[in-house]
Each structure stands twice: as C-alpha cells, then as structure tokens.
Design an enzyme around this catalytic site. Structure first.
Site, short mmCIF file in Angstrom:
data_model
loop_
_atom_site.label_atom_id
_atom_site.label_comp_id
_atom_site.label_asym_id
_atom_site.label_seq_id
_atom_site.Cartn_x
_atom_site.Cartn_y
_atom_site.Cartn_z
N GLU A 71 -9.64 -2.87 -6.33
CA GLU A 71 -9.59 -2.95 -4.87
C GLU A 71 -9.71 -4.40 -4.40
OE1 GLU A 71 -8.88 -0.73 -2.52
OE2 GLU A 71 -8.74 1.01 -3.83
N ASP A 78 0.82 -1.21 0.00
CA ASP A 78 0.00 0.00 0.00
C ASP A 78 0.86 1.26 0.00
OD1 ASP A 78 -2.79 0.53 -0.31
OD2 ASP A 78 -2.74 1.58 1.61
N GLU A 81 0.17 10.91 5.32
CA GLU A 81 0.04 9.45 5.16
C GLU A 81 1.39 8.79 4.84
OE1 GLU A 81 -3.77 8.56 3.65
OE2 GLU A 81 -2.94 7.03 2.33
C1 HMH Z 1 -5.29 0.12 -2.54
N1 HMH Z 1 -6.93 1.87 -2.13
C2 HMH Z 1 -5.71 1.38 -1.87
N2 HMH Z 1 -4.88 1.99 -1.03
C3 HMH Z 1 -5.24 3.15 -0.42
N3 HMH Z 1 -4.38 3.74 0.44
C4 HMH Z 1 -6.53 3.69 -0.68
C5 HMH Z 1 -7.34 3.02 -1.55
C6 HMH Z 1 -7.04 4.95 -0.01
O1 HMH Z 1 -6.17 5.98 -0.02
#
Ligand code: HMH
Length: 231
Positions: A217, A54, A95
């Site tokens: 997703e 991520d 973030e």
């Molecule tokens: C895969 N989808 C994914 N990562 C994230 N951080 C977000 C959405 C939301 O920012």
C-alpha cells in the site's frame, strides 16, 4: 463523525498487530498523497494517475476476492462469512462502474494505461493467494488489510477540518463512508475469530500477509504521488 468508538473487536489479534506495526500502519494510512487530498493541495495529475492505476488494481482484486469466497465456502466454520465476502464482490461491481464514470470525468483513458511497477508487484502478490494451498485465514487477513487501509486513509479526508476538493469528495466517500467502515469491521471480526483457533503457523503467515499488504500500500501511494511515471 468518525469517532474512536470503532475499536470494536478490541482484544483480538488485529488490535495487537495494529499496535505492534503502528509505524508502518501509519505510513500506509496517512501517506502524503492522502494528506494532500485532505489539505486540498493535491496535484490533480497525481490523482489522475492514482485513478488509472487503481482501476487496474481493482480488476485484479476481483479474482482475489472471488478466491477468498471460494476458500470461505470450503473452509469456513461460519456460514455468514460467505455473505460478508459476497457483499464485497457485489460492491466491486459497483466500483468498476464508478471507476469508468470517474475516469471519463477526469479524462483518464482507462484502456491504454500500463500498470506501473508497484502496481504490478502488488497484483503479483494478490495472485499468490489464489492457490488452494493458501489458508482461508491468511487470505482473509490480506483481504481485510487491503480494505482497511483504504477505509482509514480516505475517511481522514472526510473529517472535520479537512479541505478536500469538491471534485474528490466522491472518491473519499467511496472508501471513507460509514457503511464501508462497518464492512471492514465485519472482515476484521472474521479474521479475529479465525485467528483465535488458528495454528501458530497460520497466525505467523497471517501477520506476514498483513505486513506485506502495508508495504504494498505504501509503495502504491508512493507510485501515485511521486514525480516519475517510469518503472
Ligand atoms: C491499492 N488498495 C488499493 N486499491 C484499492 N481499491 C483498495 C486497496 C481497496 O479496495
């Protein structure tokens, strides 16, 4: 705490889509990966894999959001759109710092991780929006959907009765908190407002973008949750 009162912007196109694509939205927002966090049964190695992947995704997401900002500046009929999107850019700065901190907490080496296939595919999809040819409304729809899936997913782990491990609470709060929910609703209102005035073609492309986000997703969760580290 996360009541049902959020169905604001009720009769907009997004509500229609959420109903129409309910099953897929459900798969994207209640994936076994998320449910296992909520139930406290998650294999922490899956969480660590998700964290590393991520981080890579979010780094790619930043230029995507910047491109939406640029489109808003050029194409939006409402000055406040830019402020909402700029808020998104600002929180992505925070973030990135958070990912680094969290990665060191879990001993995840962020700089030597290779993106897995689902991640690469998702990042390539994000890149396809960078072109000035892509309409602001369509890009904005993808942006909203990407944020909304995480909001909906992680807020589930904060609900009463959940058994989320303490060390994963920060992650769940990051996307599941009330402020993030309000931000997602602001994005949703922008999309609904734009879609009201959009051509049929733009509406069709926006819906397509929404569905593609859900697919990506789901694949991203599968990648994080599965047994295999390859591909
Ligand atoms: C895969 N989808 C994914 N990562 C994230 N951080 C977000 C959405 C939301 O920012």
């Amino acid at each position: 705490m996360e009541g049902k009162e959020e169905v604001e912007g009720d009769d907009g196109t997004i509500t229609t889509w959420l109903n129409k694509h309910r099953e897929m939205y459900y798969l994207a927002t209640r994936h076994p990966f998320i449910l296992s966090i909520r139930d406290g049964t998650i294999d922490i190695s899956f969480f660590k894999r998700w964290l590393g992947q991520d981080y890579i995704f979010v780094r790619e997401f930043i230029p995507f959001v910047a491109s939406v900002l640029l489109k808003a500046w050029k194409e939006s009929d409402e000055g406040s759109d830019m402020e909402v999107i700029l808020g998104g850019v600002a929180s992505l700065h925070d973030e990135i710092l958070w990912f680094k901190k969290e990665a060191s907490k879990f001993d995840v080496p962020l700089f030597s991780i290779a993106p897995q296939k689902a991640n690469k595919d998702y990042c390539r999809f994000l890149e396809s929006f960078l072109s000035p040819e892509v309409d602001y409304t369509v890009a904005m729809t993808a942006f909203w959907a990407i944020e909304a899936v995480y909001q909906e997913s992680f807020s589930l782990c904060l609900k009463d009765g959940s058994n989320t491990p303490t060390e994963l609470m920060e992650t769940c709060q990051r996307w599941g908190n009330e402020g993030f929910k309000q931000y997602c609703l602001s994005l949703q209102r922008i999309v609904d407002r734009r879609l009201k005035k959009a051509t049929e073609e733009v509406c069709r492309k926006a819906e397509e973008a929404f569905v593609r986000v859900l697919e990506h997703e789901i694949e991203f969760w599968n990648m994080s949750y599965g047994d295999t580290l390859t591909s």
